[in-house]
Design an enzyme around this catalytic site. Structure first.
Site, PDB file in Angstrom:
ATOM      1  N   ASP A 125      36.079  15.132  66.848  1.00  0.00           N
ATOM      2  CA  ASP A 125      37.020  14.224  66.736  1.00  0.00           C
ATOM      3  C   ASP A 125      37.183  13.793  68.005  1.00  0.00           C
ATOM      4  O   ASP A 125      37.582  14.395  69.007  1.00  0.00           O
ATOM      5  CB  ASP A 125      38.262  14.906  66.161  1.00  0.00           C
ATOM      6  CG  ASP A 125      39.256  13.711  65.435  1.00  0.00           C
ATOM      7  OD1 ASP A 125      39.359  13.865  64.267  1.00  0.00           O
ATOM      8  OD2 ASP A 125      39.720  12.877  66.019  1.00  0.00           O
ATOM      9  N   ASN A 168      32.343  10.977  58.840  1.00  0.00           N
ATOM     10  CA  ASN A 168      33.661  10.942  58.010  1.00  0.00           C
ATOM     11  C   ASN A 168      34.611   9.942  58.863  1.00  0.00           C
ATOM     12  O   ASN A 168      35.652   9.394  58.457  1.00  0.00           O
ATOM     13  CB  ASN A 168      34.461  12.041  57.679  1.00  0.00           C
ATOM     14  CG  ASN A 168      36.032  12.059  57.795  1.00  0.00           C
ATOM     15  OD1 ASN A 168      36.196  11.704  56.608  1.00  0.00           O
ATOM     16  ND2 ASN A 168      36.484  12.372  58.797  1.00  0.00           N
ATOM     17  N   TYR A 193      36.394  -3.908  57.652  1.00  0.00           N
ATOM     18  CA  TYR A 193      36.390  -2.495  57.024  1.00  0.00           C
ATOM     19  C   TYR A 193      35.621  -2.560  55.647  1.00  0.00           C
ATOM     20  O   TYR A 193      34.927  -1.634  55.507  1.00  0.00           O
ATOM     21  CB  TYR A 193      37.808  -2.136  56.552  1.00  0.00           C
ATOM     22  CG  TYR A 193      38.085  -0.777  56.229  1.00  0.00           C
ATOM     23  CD1 TYR A 193      37.830   0.607  56.977  1.00  0.00           C
ATOM     24  CD2 TYR A 193      38.277  -0.448  54.869  1.00  0.00           C
ATOM     25  CE1 TYR A 193      38.045   1.779  56.497  1.00  0.00           C
ATOM     26  CE2 TYR A 193      38.411   0.895  54.320  1.00  0.00           C
ATOM     27  CZ  TYR A 193      38.385   1.988  55.119  1.00  0.00           C
ATOM     28  OH  TYR A 193      38.562   3.254  54.685  1.00  0.00           O
ATOM     29  N   LYS A 209      32.185  -0.691  55.196  1.00  0.00           N
ATOM     30  CA  LYS A 209      32.086   0.373  54.195  1.00  0.00           C
ATOM     31  C   LYS A 209      31.044   0.418  52.859  1.00  0.00           C
ATOM     32  O   LYS A 209      30.476   1.104  52.461  1.00  0.00           O
ATOM     33  CB  LYS A 209      33.462   0.714  53.493  1.00  0.00           C
ATOM     34  CG  LYS A 209      34.610   1.312  54.385  1.00  0.00           C
ATOM     35  CD  LYS A 209      34.171   2.640  54.880  1.00  0.00           C
ATOM     36  CE  LYS A 209      35.170   3.460  55.409  1.00  0.00           C
ATOM     37  NZ  LYS A 209      34.540   4.704  56.033  1.00  0.00           N
ATOM     38  N   THR A 256      46.824  10.047  53.913  1.00  0.00           N
ATOM     39  CA  THR A 256      46.486  10.258  55.260  1.00  0.00           C
ATOM     40  C   THR A 256      47.188   9.298  56.110  1.00  0.00           C
ATOM     41  O   THR A 256      47.865   8.218  55.566  1.00  0.00           O
ATOM     42  CB  THR A 256      45.418  10.399  55.923  1.00  0.00           C
ATOM     43  OG1 THR A 256      44.644   8.976  55.555  1.00  0.00           O
ATOM     44  CG2 THR A 256      44.273  11.281  54.786  1.00  0.00           C
TER      45      THR A 256
HETATM   46  N1  LIG Z   1      42.702   8.054  53.267  1.00  0.00           N
HETATM   47  C1  LIG Z   1      42.034   7.157  52.317  1.00  0.00           C
HETATM   48  O1  LIG Z   1      42.681   6.973  51.179  1.00  0.00           O
HETATM   49  C2  LIG Z   1      40.640   6.785  52.703  1.00  0.00           C
HETATM   50  C3  LIG Z   1      39.977   5.795  51.611  1.00  0.00           C
HETATM   51  C4  LIG Z   1      38.980   5.244  51.662  1.00  0.00           C
HETATM   52  C5  LIG Z   1      38.190   5.760  52.805  1.00  0.00           C
HETATM   53  N2  LIG Z   1      38.720   6.482  53.825  1.00  0.00           N
HETATM   54  C6  LIG Z   1      37.869   6.933  54.706  1.00  0.00           C
HETATM   55  O2  LIG Z   1      37.684   8.298  55.142  1.00  0.00           O
HETATM   56  C7  LIG Z   1      37.777   8.646  56.485  1.00  0.00           C
HETATM   57  C8  LIG Z   1      38.778   9.684  57.143  1.00  0.00           C
HETATM   58  O3  LIG Z   1      39.830   8.798  56.946  1.00  0.00           O
HETATM   59  P1  LIG Z   1      41.401   9.633  56.911  1.00  0.00           P
HETATM   60  O4  LIG Z   1      41.986   9.034  55.802  1.00  0.00           O
HETATM   61  O5  LIG Z   1      41.217  11.009  56.856  1.00  0.00           O
HETATM   62  O6  LIG Z   1      41.996   8.998  58.407  1.00  0.00           O
HETATM   63  P2  LIG Z   1      42.487   9.782  59.606  1.00  0.00           P
HETATM   64  O7  LIG Z   1      42.891   8.858  60.448  1.00  0.00           O
HETATM   65  O8  LIG Z   1      43.501  10.922  59.155  1.00  0.00           O
HETATM   66  O9  LIG Z   1      41.260  10.867  59.994  1.00  0.00           O
HETATM   67  C9  LIG Z   1      40.381  10.134  60.747  1.00  0.00           C
HETATM   68  C10 LIG Z   1      39.781  10.698  61.928  1.00  0.00           C
HETATM   69  O10 LIG Z   1      38.828  10.149  62.453  1.00  0.00           O
HETATM   70  C11 LIG Z   1      38.776  10.075  64.050  1.00  0.00           C
HETATM   71  N3  LIG Z   1      38.033   8.868  64.751  1.00  0.00           N
HETATM   72  C12 LIG Z   1      38.348   7.830  64.479  1.00  0.00           C
HETATM   73  N4  LIG Z   1      37.323   7.157  65.214  1.00  0.00           N
HETATM   74  C13 LIG Z   1      36.512   8.244  65.784  1.00  0.00           C
HETATM   75  C14 LIG Z   1      35.485   7.954  66.311  1.00  0.00           C
HETATM   76  N5  LIG Z   1      34.987   6.893  66.988  1.00  0.00           N
HETATM   77  N6  LIG Z   1      34.522   9.002  66.815  1.00  0.00           N
HETATM   78  C15 LIG Z   1      35.389  10.203  66.688  1.00  0.00           C
HETATM   79  N7  LIG Z   1      36.258  10.449  65.789  1.00  0.00           N
HETATM   80  C16 LIG Z   1      37.023   9.113  65.339  1.00  0.00           C
HETATM   81  C17 LIG Z   1      40.288  10.026  64.167  1.00  0.00           C
HETATM   82  O11 LIG Z   1      40.525  10.578  65.481  1.00  0.00           O
HETATM   83  C18 LIG Z   1      40.922  10.954  63.132  1.00  0.00           C
HETATM   84  O12 LIG Z   1      41.232  12.299  63.439  1.00  0.00           O
HETATM   85  C19 LIG Z   1      37.538   7.157  57.088  1.00  0.00           C
HETATM   86  O13 LIG Z   1      36.139   6.922  57.138  1.00  0.00           O
HETATM   87  C20 LIG Z   1      38.378   6.337  56.179  1.00  0.00           C
HETATM   88  O14 LIG Z   1      37.801   4.968  56.353  1.00  0.00           O
HETATM   89  C21 LIG Z   1      39.721   7.012  53.564  1.00  0.00           C
END
Ligand SMILES: NC(=O)c1ccc[n+]([C@@H]2O[C@H](COP(=O)([O-])OP(=O)(O)OC[C@H]3O[C@@H](n4cnc5c(N)ncnc54)[C@H](O)[C@@H]3O)[C@@H](O)[C@H]2O)c1
Length: 315
Positions: A38, A100, A164, A168, A198
């Site tokens: 991360d 992720n 996005y 995706k 989140t």
């Molecule tokens: N939360 C949802 O409902 C949801 C829905 C669809 C897709 N997603 C996808 O799920 C994944 C996780 O999202 P989340 O909701 O847990 O978000 P989050 O912000 O809680 O966690 C994402 C983590 O990724 C890290 N990160 C971001 N860019 C980075 C990089 N370039 N290199 C290394 N680490 C990096 C961040 O520091 C963070 O800790 C993402 O890809 C997001 O697009 C989430």
């Protein structure tokens, strides 16, 4: 710790928070040794800190598991290579890669800057290539491996998210192609479209309420909640940890037949998404001309189609 992933080694990108944290913890609880990547930045991908990756690695060690933190940026090919090298140097092998890490830069397309477009495409789309390239070199040699990618239902189309959604949905095409490149080597690649409360999906106030509840729960206290009960119930129902069981299952040897597929997962629900296929087809000897098409289209391909965003007067 005995589990379904005993002896395996995993990398989780963006494993310091949210969905990735839940995945890293459950992979470890099932016996995998985990590289928790991360870069620790904001939801827009700015800044950076060691804290999130360190904290999750520490949590795993406290549970009796093995983990190491990695602070690389998934946009960088060199950092992707370093992640894989760290897994090999620290734990001697690599079996699982969970891509992720993600950010958001939402904007209506007519207001979107080049920088906002490029940043989101880079973190999600290129960020799903960097570690994958080097992990797949290891997987091909050892003739086994599991890749789980992170797409989104936004890929089906979402207002204000052209960058996005494009990234995706690109990830699902990438995943299907990975499945074909790597399947013959005993490797599978699948994608999830998660739903979770989140910091990426909540307002700052809702995210603060969620964090307070989590801290209180961890401390064994009843939270003095400030958010409305229905909001809290909704947040609990979409706990990010609920995404992890599917991801862990896809990483087991049992899931060998699941390759190139994508799933919606969140709360109590998991769905297998159908592969895109032609819905209706029309044929004409010698090909179509515009006049004939304009006559035939409304009663064939176009029958029943409605504009999801019809024009609004004065807008
Ligand atoms: N939360 C949802 O409902 C949801 C829905 C669809 C897709 N997603 C996808 O799920 C994944 C996780 O999202 P989340 O909701 O847990 O978000 P989050 O912000 O809680 O966690 C994402 C983590 O990724 C890290 N990160 C971001 N860019 C980075 C990089 N370039 N290199 C290394 N680490 C990096 C961040 O520091 C963070 O800790 C993402 O890809 C997001 O697009 C989430």
């Amino acid at each position: 710790m005995a589990g379904m992933l005993e002896g395996k080694v995993a990398i989780v990108t963006g494993g310091g928070r949210g969905i990735g944290r839940g995945e890293a913890l459950l992979l470890a609880a099932q016996g995998a040794k985990v590289v928790v990547n991360d870069f620790g930045g904001t939801t827009a991908g700015e800044g950076g800190a060691a804290g999130p990756a360190d904290e999750v690695a520490e949590e795993i060690k406290k549970m009796g598991g093995e983990a190491v933190a990695n602070y690389g940026n998934v946009v960088s090919l060199a950092d992707g290579e370093a992640m894989v090298k760290q897994a090999l140097d620290t734990f001697g092998r690599l079996d699982i890669l969970v891509n992720n890490a993600g950010i958001l830069r939402d904007r209506m397309v007519f207001n979107m800057s080049e920088e906002e477009w490029d940043a989101v495409i880079a973190v999600h789309l290129k960020g799903h290539f960097t570690a994958t390239k080097f992990a797949s070199m290891v997987f091909r040699q050892q003739r086994s491996g599991r890749i789980v990618n992170t797409s989104s239902e936004s890929g089906f189309g979402n207002m204000g998210q052209t960058n996005y959604a494009a990234a995706k949905e690109g990830i699902t095409g990438l995943t299907r192609s990975l499945a074909l490149d790597l399947g013959r080597y005993g490797v599978t690649a699948n994608a999830i479209r998660p739903r979770a409360a989140t910091r990426l999906t909540l307002s700052p106030e809702m995210e603060a309420a969620r964090a307070r509840r989590e801290q209180a729960a961890q401390a064994g206290q009843v939270p003095a909640e400030t958010a409305a009960p229905d909001v809290v119930t909704g947040l609990d129902a979409l706990r990010p940890e609920l995404v992890a069981p599917l991801v862990v299952y896809l990483c087991t040897d049992d899931a060998a037949e699941v390759n190139g597929r994508d799933f919606i997962v969140g709360g109590n629900e998991i769905s297998l998404v159908s592969l895109p296929r032609a819905e209706r087809t029309i044929y004409r000897d010698g090909g179509w001309d515009v006049d004939t098409l304009a006559r035939v289209f409304p009663t064939t391909l176009g029958a029943g189609l409605k504009n999801p965003q019809p024009p609004v007067a004065g807008k």
